[in-house]
Design a protein around this motif. Structure first.
Motif, short mmCIF file in Angstrom:
data_model
loop_
_atom_site.label_atom_id
_atom_site.label_comp_id
_atom_site.label_asym_id
_atom_site.label_seq_id
_atom_site.Cartn_x
_atom_site.Cartn_y
_atom_site.Cartn_z
N LEU A 174 18.54 -21.17 5.69
CA LEU A 174 18.08 -20.93 7.05
C LEU A 174 19.28 -20.93 7.99
N ALA B 107 19.90 -23.25 12.18
CA ALA B 107 19.03 -24.41 11.96
C ALA B 107 19.09 -25.44 13.07
N SER B 108 19.88 -25.20 14.11
CA SER B 108 19.91 -26.14 15.22
C SER B 108 19.10 -25.65 16.42
N GLY C 118 14.59 -22.67 14.55
CA GLY C 118 15.27 -23.03 13.30
C GLY C 118 15.16 -24.49 12.94
N ARG C 119 15.31 -25.38 13.93
CA ARG C 119 15.24 -26.81 13.63
C ARG C 119 13.84 -27.22 13.18
N THR D 121 13.09 -25.70 9.66
CA THR D 121 13.83 -26.40 8.62
C THR D 121 13.14 -27.70 8.23
N ASP D 122 12.79 -28.51 9.22
CA ASP D 122 12.14 -29.80 8.95
C ASP D 122 10.75 -29.61 8.35
N VAL E 168 15.73 -26.58 1.42
CA VAL E 168 16.25 -25.75 2.51
C VAL E 168 17.69 -26.15 2.83
N GLY F 219 20.18 -25.77 5.65
CA GLY F 219 20.22 -25.42 7.07
C GLY F 219 21.65 -25.21 7.52
N ASP G 256 22.20 -30.05 5.72
CA ASP G 256 22.46 -29.48 7.04
C ASP G 256 23.96 -29.28 7.15
#
Length: 442
Positions: free
Chosen positions: A11, A14-15, A19-20, A23-24, A33, A35, A50
């Motif tokens: 992904l 991811a931030s 995206g965040r 991802t979670d 995943v 990230g 991450d």
């Protein structure tokens, strides 16, 4: 796909807001995943998967190695920027990077499904570099010949709030209203949970499943909603629905957008910029029925997405402070630059006279006056730029406390002078502390 039960997902972005959460959410569902983001805040970096990488500067070879090293089966691209500016190039992020990514997927030798997060709307309505480059990426993906799904979310409602979603919350918290024409613009929302559920549905499909291949879906609730309706829903959640409001003049909105453009050249990412206002006035609309029929997902309504929990005090404070934060930073920049400029260029004799009258050695009067004035102006410039703002605020607090302590020792009578200049320094220190504590964007 990989031999493990769950496909491996890469992904990108991811931030970010989408995206965040995705991802979670995917990890909670059991997916593996990876990230990727240029930078995570300390609170976002949850696991060793991450990874902070300069992904935008990676060539196709580096991207292909990344995909191969982690044996990726699905790539989810959430990368995006609103507007061109220092460090932000819409064509590079939306179009050129996607082309490198597509070639990297092919070079990796793996069979991969690409999930591209795009924007809703018709191509003939694209009026900004943001929307035009997003659409170019869609066309590239469609003709490249790999399995893909293009997702076009509406206005995203999530537990977090950045950019435009934060700005609408701020409008709901303040006694202001949009003009009738702007409030009536179609603005179809989608809960971020429905985006995550869609990506999870795609990840569960075999790579040969035609129902999940070469699809372009609008993700949003089917019931019609306006921009004003979205803001009204937030008002009900915040308890501000009955607050008297004044309509914002169009020129004030445009002026704020131009101010946002200027701030972006200083490294800030304000949600109110000319592109944001243009996209807001264009509206958000689409046809979610193909998505709903294919996946069986019944999207949450606006009331469910916003009103599924009462607004907490954290929500209310954030919404009230979001726009005020910009005013705080701007006022501190003006305060420091103006105070230094006045002492150096306008009232130099008066400033130097204060030192002379308190017994400073004549040889030190001019250097101290000039150096303190330049220091004040430098602090203002440091606060103006996003990259150095935190350092500038700390320097401003230290300098202010130094002025107060020095005055208490060398010129104690200034504490009781009629205008109370030194007494007012205390609240200025507190204001800088507030700016420092609210500096984070996410």
């Amino acid at each position: 796909m990989s031999e493990s039960k769950w496909p491996k997902i890469l992904l990108l972005g991811a931030s970010g807001l989408i995206g965040r959460f995705v991802t979670d959410d995917l990890r909670a569902r059991g997916f593996d995943v990876i990230g990727i983001a240029r930078r995570f805040s300390p609170s976002q970096k949850a696991t060793a998967h991450d990874l902070e990488m300069p992904v935008m500067s990676m060539d196709r070879g580096a991207l292909a190695r990344l995909i191969g090293e982690y044996e990726i089966d699905i790539v989810v691209n959430c990368l995006g920027v609103l507007q061109d500016g220092p460090g932000s190039d819409t064509r590079d992020v939306h179009r050129d990077f996607v082309e490198r990514l597509l070639r990297a997927i092919r070079d990796s030798g793996r069979t991969i499904r690409l999930v591209q997060i795009s924007i809703p709307g018709a191509a003939d309505e694209d009026r900004t570099a943001f929307s035009a480059t997003k659409r170019e990426a869609e066309r590239l993906i469609a003709v490249f010949g790999i399995p893909y799904a293009i997702l076009r979310p509406g206005f995203v409602i999530a537990p977090a709030a950045y950019g435009g979603s934060a700005m609408l919350r701020a409008l709901a918290a303040f006694p202001v209203d949009l003009r009738a024409a702007e409030a009536a613009v179609p603005f179809q929302p989608v809960a971020v949970e429905d985006i995550a559920a869609t990506i999870a549905w795609l990840a569960d499909r075999d790579i040969a499943d035609e129902t999940a291949n070469a699809v372009t879906w609008d993700l949003m609730q089917p019931q019609p909603v306006t921009l004003g309706g979205v803001i009204d829903q937030f008002r009900r959640a915040f308890g501000t629905a009955d607050m008297p409001r004044l309509a914002l003049p169009a020129f004030l909105l445009d002026l704020g957008a131009r101010g946002g453009n200027l701030a972006s050249w200083l490294g800030w990412m304000p949600p109110m910029r000319t592109t944001a206002i243009a996209e807001l006035r264009r509206g958000v609309r689409g046809d979610p029925r193909p998505w709903m029929l294919a996946t069986g997902i019944v999207p949450k309504t606006l009331a469910q997405a916003v009103g599924q929990r009462a607004a907490t005090i954290q929500d209310k404070w954030f919404s009230r402070l979001f726009l005020i934060k910009a005013l705080v930073i701007a006022s501190l920049v003006v305060f420091w630059i103006a105070s230094g400029s006045i002492a150096l260029f306008i009232s130099y004799d008066a400033a130097a006279g204060i030192l002379r009258s308190h017994g400073f050695p004549p040889a030190l009067v001019a250097p101290v006056t000039v150096l303190t004035s330049l220091m004040d102006m430098t602090i203002g410039v440091l606060i103006a730029f996003r990259r150095t703002c935190g350092f500038g605020l700390v320097a401003g607090i230290v300098a202010s406390l130094g002025y107060m302590a020095g005055a208490a020792i060398l010129t104690p009578d200034l504490w009781v002078e009629p205008l109370g200049a030194l007494v007012k320094t205390g609240p200025a220190v507190v204001l800088m502390a507030v700016a420092l504590l609210t500096l984070d964007n996410r």
